[in-house]
Design a protein around this motif. Structure first.
Motif, PDB file in Angstrom:
ATOM      1  N   UNK A  82      -9.928  -9.039  -3.612  1.00 35.88           N
ATOM      2  CA  UNK A  82     -11.361  -9.534  -3.520  1.00 35.88           C
ATOM      3  C   UNK A  82     -11.543 -11.095  -3.628  1.00 35.88           C
ATOM      4  N   UNK A  83     -10.795 -11.647  -4.764  1.00 40.61           N
ATOM      5  CA  UNK A  83     -10.614 -13.104  -4.908  1.00 40.61           C
ATOM      6  C   UNK A  83      -9.361 -13.637  -5.478  1.00 40.61           C
ATOM      7  N   UNK A  84      -9.026 -15.078  -5.505  1.00 40.67           N
ATOM      8  CA  UNK A  84      -7.688 -15.278  -5.685  1.00 40.67           C
ATOM      9  C   UNK A  84      -7.241 -14.981  -7.296  1.00 40.67           C
ATOM     10  N   UNK A  85      -8.154 -15.016  -8.192  1.00 37.40           N
ATOM     11  CA  UNK A  85      -7.633 -15.202  -9.602  1.00 37.40           C
ATOM     12  C   UNK A  85      -7.241 -13.530  -9.728  1.00 37.40           C
ATOM     13  N   UNK A  86      -8.152 -12.480  -9.296  1.00 35.42           N
ATOM     14  CA  UNK A  86      -7.597 -11.251  -9.486  1.00 35.42           C
ATOM     15  C   UNK A  86      -6.343 -10.827  -8.682  1.00 35.42           C
ATOM     16  N   UNK A  87      -6.473 -11.235  -7.577  1.00 36.58           N
ATOM     17  CA  UNK A  87      -5.057 -11.133  -6.868  1.00 36.58           C
ATOM     18  C   UNK A  87      -3.724 -11.734  -7.327  1.00 36.58           C
ATOM     19  N   UNK A  88      -4.035 -12.816  -7.848  1.00 27.87           N
ATOM     20  CA  UNK A  88      -2.746 -13.461  -8.725  1.00 27.87           C
ATOM     21  C   UNK A  88      -2.341 -12.424  -9.908  1.00 27.87           C
ATOM     22  N   UNK A  89      -3.435 -12.237 -10.635  1.00 29.90           N
ATOM     23  CA  UNK A  89      -3.377 -11.393 -11.725  1.00 29.90           C
ATOM     24  C   UNK A  89      -2.494 -10.071 -11.660  1.00 29.90           C
TER      25      UNK A  89
END
Length: 504
Positions: A150-157
């Motif tokens: 859904x978003x870059x932060x969650x994807x990176x984590x």
């Protein structure tokens, strides 16, 4: 060679990729317990690389897992069949949405779909890893995980969590990214231990050109720059960029005569091993025939010669040689003369250099003929780099003790305005000029050695002719002035002299 650190992984601890040429580019393969990224647009060959990577693991007795989020197992089996592969031993796990999601009862109303589906997908992946306990895992593809996050932060984590999970299991993970996101981010590139990018170029005519580049590889020396590759039945094949400095050998000076006494006298005894000779002239002056003479002389000595021809077919070459009394077919059949007909629209520059390199390293050829530079130029996707690549190739061949013959066709037939499409005269150690000239109502040929870096050579201009008896080189044309203008002046009458040839 490029490196990010001095802490290179020992070559014997690296995992082989199973892709011909790719281990050479990577400096040996993939280090275990690390996360890797292969990115490229759809159709660039990511799935093919992934399958070869896992099949290599199966051959080594390892447990492997293919996690697919975008293709079915049936589709993957279809890819395998097209290459003649058997995927036995590869655990394939499909994580595709079921048809139930189309039902209105299955639509999420309180939570965003990504909050539910990402968690479920992650749990299923971890459960499969615990069950299989693999040493190699492929994720195909990251586009699905990116959308679920859904978003870059969650994807990176999420990627960081996967990296830590697999690192503790000493498992090499290959992530595939089809770069279909609206904006290509560098999240995974910054996390991955190594990044391989696959690129495609579609020229106005001919087959698509493919190349790859290793953008990073932490703690490992690798071969930088672009490397051509192709996908054929049997899989992905990489042609590593040639680096001449890696092939330095101690050379023993050798002399390679042509078998024609007058020609060898002009050349100071013959060509020298480890040097390059440029045969320059208008069409029909005998450049290819002269190159064949050297290849034939090499074969008669029991050595091997290789001809890479762009401008005529192998059948035409055989017919023309036989018509001049050169028994080239006998030596082609015996393997002493190797002929490769090159189609510039189908063969990439990297593949061509790879074949020349193979001819030297595997077949120990002593003479290499490139006929012609004009065809070689057409094989280059960007002519600006032709001279650079040619310099690297000639350096490699020279350091390998090979005598290289380059054929350059000039524009025009006669006169002083002759020009070549590629000026390689400063690269060649020896330059031999062949020209037409008019005399007595006939068009004749002349030959002269214009330059030779090593040893002596004649500075005279001699007559040159071709017949059913072979190549003949006559005496110096001392009675003529202005031979290379095409219309010489007779300074006292040419007695003709007897042309000399040692025959076949």
């Amino acid at each position: 060679m490029t490196t990010d650190s001095s802490t290179d992984h020992p070559a014997n601890h690296l995992l082989k990729t199973g892709v011909p040429g790719l281990d050479d580019v990577l400096g040996g393969g993939f280090a275990p317990g690390r996360l890797y990224l292969a990115e490229g647009i759809p159709g660039s060959g990511k799935t093919t690389i992934a399958m070869q990577f896992l099949m290599e693991g199966v051959r080594s007795g390892e447990r492997v897992l293919y996690v697919t989020l975008s293709e079915t197992e049936e589709e993957l089996q279809g890819v395998a069949v097209s290459h003649g592969w058997n995927l036995k031993g590869i655990e394939i796990r499909e994580l595709l949405p079921s048809t139930d999601v189309l039902s209105p009862d299955e639509q999420y109303t309180i939570f965003h779909p990504s909050e539910v589906e990402l968690g479920e997908t992650t749990l299923r992946i971890l459960a499969d890893v615990d069950r299989v306990n693999p040493t190699r895992v492929v994720f195909d593809s990251l586009s699905e995980l990116r959308l679920l996050a859904g978003n870059s932060l969650r994807y990176r984590r999420q990627i960081l969590a996967l990296k830590q999970f697999f690192a503790g299991r000493n498992c090499a993970v290959l992530l595939l990214d089809d770069m279909t996101a609206n904006e290509h981010d560098l999240q995974v590139q910054s996390i991955a231990h190594a990044v391989i990018r696959l690129e495609q170029n579609h020229p106005g005519f001919g087959v698509s050109r493919r190349r790859l580049v290793v953008l990073k590889y932490r703690g490992q020396a690798f071969r930088g720059g672009y490397h051509d590759y192709k996908i054929v039945r049997g899989g992905f094949v990489v042609f590593p960029r040639l680096v001449a400095a890696e092939h330095r050998d101690t050379l023993v000076p050798t002399n390679l005569p042509s078998g024609i006494e007058a020609l060898d006298a002009m050349m100071g005894g013959g060509m020298d091993g480890g040097t390059s000779t440029l045969l320059l002239g208008a069409p029909g002056t005998g450049k290819s025939s002269l190159a064949m003479q050297y290849a034939l002389a090499c074969a008669r000595r029991g050595d091997c010669a290789a001809l890479f021809i762009f401008d005529e077919s192998v059948a035409t070459l055989r017919s023309r040689a036989e018509g001049m009394g050169m028994p080239i077919s006998t030596y082609i059949d015996s393997g002493h003369i190797r002929v490769r007909q090159v189609d510039p629209s189908e063969l990439s520059p990297g593949e061509l250099v790879h074949e020349i390199r193979q001819a030297v390293t595997e077949h120990q050829v002593k003479v290499v003929v490139i006929d012609s530079l004009n065809g070689y130029l057409n094989a280059m996707p960007d002519e600006r780099f032709l001279i650079v690549q040619l310099h690297e190739l000639l350096t490699f061949l020279g350091q390998s003790g090979v005598a290289t013959i380059l054929i350059g066709a000039q524009h025009g037939i006669m006169g002083l305005q002759m020009s070549a499409a590629v000026d390689a005269s400063y690269l060649a150690d020896t330059v031999v000029l062949l020209r037409h000239f008019e005399k007595g109502g006939e068009v004749l040929q002349a030959i002269s050695v214009m330059k030779k870096r090593i040893g002596r050579h004649e500075r005279s201009i001699r007559s040159f002719s071709m017949s059913a008896q072979g190549i003949a080189v006559g005496p110096p044309l001392r009675e003529l002035r202005g031979v290379f203008t095409g219309i010489p002046v007779d300074m006292g009458g040419l007695d003709g002299g007897s042309e000399t040839s040692l025959g076949s």
